[in-house]
Design an enzyme around this catalytic site. Structure first.
Site, PDB file in Angstrom:
ATOM      1  N   GLU A   1       0.568  -1.338  -0.147  1.00 43.87           N
ATOM      2  CA  GLU A   1      -0.244   0.151  -0.018  1.00 43.87           C
ATOM      3  C   GLU A   1       1.145   1.072   0.134  1.00 43.87           C
ATOM      4  OE1 GLU A   1      -3.846   1.412   2.876  1.00 43.87           O
ATOM      5  OE2 GLU A   1      -1.990   0.712   3.263  1.00 43.87           O
TER       6      GLU A   1
ATOM      7  N   CYS B   1      -4.557  -3.737   3.240  1.00 47.63           N
ATOM      8  CA  CYS B   1      -4.640  -2.909   4.633  1.00 47.63           C
ATOM      9  C   CYS B   1      -6.099  -3.292   5.690  1.00 47.63           C
ATOM     10  CB  CYS B   1      -3.740  -1.670   4.967  1.00 47.63           C
ATOM     11  SG  CYS B   1      -2.719  -1.089   6.032  1.00 47.63           S
TER      12      CYS B   1
ATOM     13  N   LYS C   1      -9.612   0.992  -1.760  1.00 51.30           N
ATOM     14  CA  LYS C   1      -9.743   0.572  -0.939  1.00 51.30           C
ATOM     15  C   LYS C   1     -10.715   1.326   0.087  1.00 51.30           C
ATOM     16  CE  LYS C   1      -6.881   1.477   3.880  1.00 51.30           C
ATOM     17  NZ  LYS C   1      -5.774   1.865   4.490  1.00 51.30           N
TER      18      LYS C   1
END
Length: 300
Positions: A43, A155, A121
């Site tokens: 990320e 993440c 995300k």
């Protein structure tokens, strides 16, 4: 059997495009030379582009806007690396400004045939929400490749089970988990989530973190984490569910964790395992299964 590579990516300052491009090219070539077919960077690995912004790289808002003109060139570089090396490349993520003016944390996947698509995300950390104003994405992308059906969870997304469950229901066999954490606790949160998702869904998860310190960047200032490959704990798999992890939380330079992954063996766990967590997931939601009852202690 496929060979996968997850990078512990050391954040470095590259003030010129050519220096950055040479660095990324050499890094990916090293993994390809070891036979890796799928390369994963972490990320915000693409945020290293902000090193080219001069003093603007020291400002969060200026970083977001300043890297946007570099994004098309970066995508072209990643596409060329995947094509020339004959690999599938997930080069990490970076913030991208969409047509609505919002910035979203986006991870593309490239293959020998070109760009396959992207995943945004979905769940934003406090830093992204409260300090950086990076917006959440929506929707899940499934990537069909000759290596297997892939998904991406960036993440913090790995700490929430439902999106990964949707990917499992869509037949995803390997989830790519690029991460960026600035504390050991943060690394363990993502690691715990990744291992739990592998257990619940009986698929594999490949995790790649940022490492090192970047005092020139308020977004990438401190980075800690281990690369890892995780599978369900079951027949034919490591008892711990950990195929491999890198040793150090912060190595002195970027390095690859390269491992062979037998997705057929993972598939057999879903068909012949000691437990069937993927199949049995839906039983949680049968009528009455989650009804709350209150048990009161008898008075003295």
């Amino acid at each position: 059997m496929i060979r996968v590579a997850a990078c512990q990516y050391k954040i470095e300052l590259f003030e010129q495009w050519d220096d950055y491009a040479e660095h990324l090219t050499a890094l990916c070539a090293d993994a390809a030379a070891e036979g890796a077919q799928l390369l994963l960077l972490p990320e915000y690995a693409g945020l290293v582009l902000s090193g080219q912004l001069g003093r603007d790289r020291e400002d969060l808002a200026a970083t977001l806007s300043g890297i946007q003109p570099l994004v098309p060139r970066w995508r072209a570089l990643c596409a060329e690396l995947a094509r020339s090396l004959g690999v599938y490349l997930q080069p990490g993520s970076l913030p991208v400004r969409d047509a609505d003016g919002a910035y979203r944390n986006r991870a593309w996947l490239f293959g020998p045939q070109g760009e396959l698509g992207h995943q945004d995300k979905l769940m934003m950390t406090r830093f992204e929400r409260e300090e950086w104003s990076v917006a959440k994405g929506s929707g899940l992308e499934v990537f069909d490749t000759p290596l297997g059906r892939l998904g991406i969870q960036i993440c913090y997304d790995n700490e929430f089970p439902i999106a990964s469950r949707r990917l499992a229901e869509a037949g995803v066999e390997l989830v790519l988990a690029p991460s960026c954490t600035d504390t050991e606790a943060g690394f363990y949160r993502v690691r715990t989530g990744a291992r739990a998702r592998a257990l619940e869904n009986q698929f594999a998860v490949l995790m790649a973190p940022t490492v090192g310190e970047a005092p020139w960047s308020p977004a990438l200032d401190v980075n800690l984490g281990r690369a890892g490959l995780y599978v369900p704990s079951d027949r034919g798999m490591p008892a711990s569910g950990i195929v491999a992890e890198s040793e150090s939380l912060s190595p002195p330079r970027s390095q690859w964790l390269i491992e062979d992954l037998d997705l057929d063996a993972v598939r057999r766990v879903r068909e012949q395992g000691q437990v069937f967590t993927r199949r049995d997931w839906v039983e949680q939601f049968e009528p009455g299964q989650l009804t709350l009852r209150s048990a009161k202690a008898a008075p003295h």
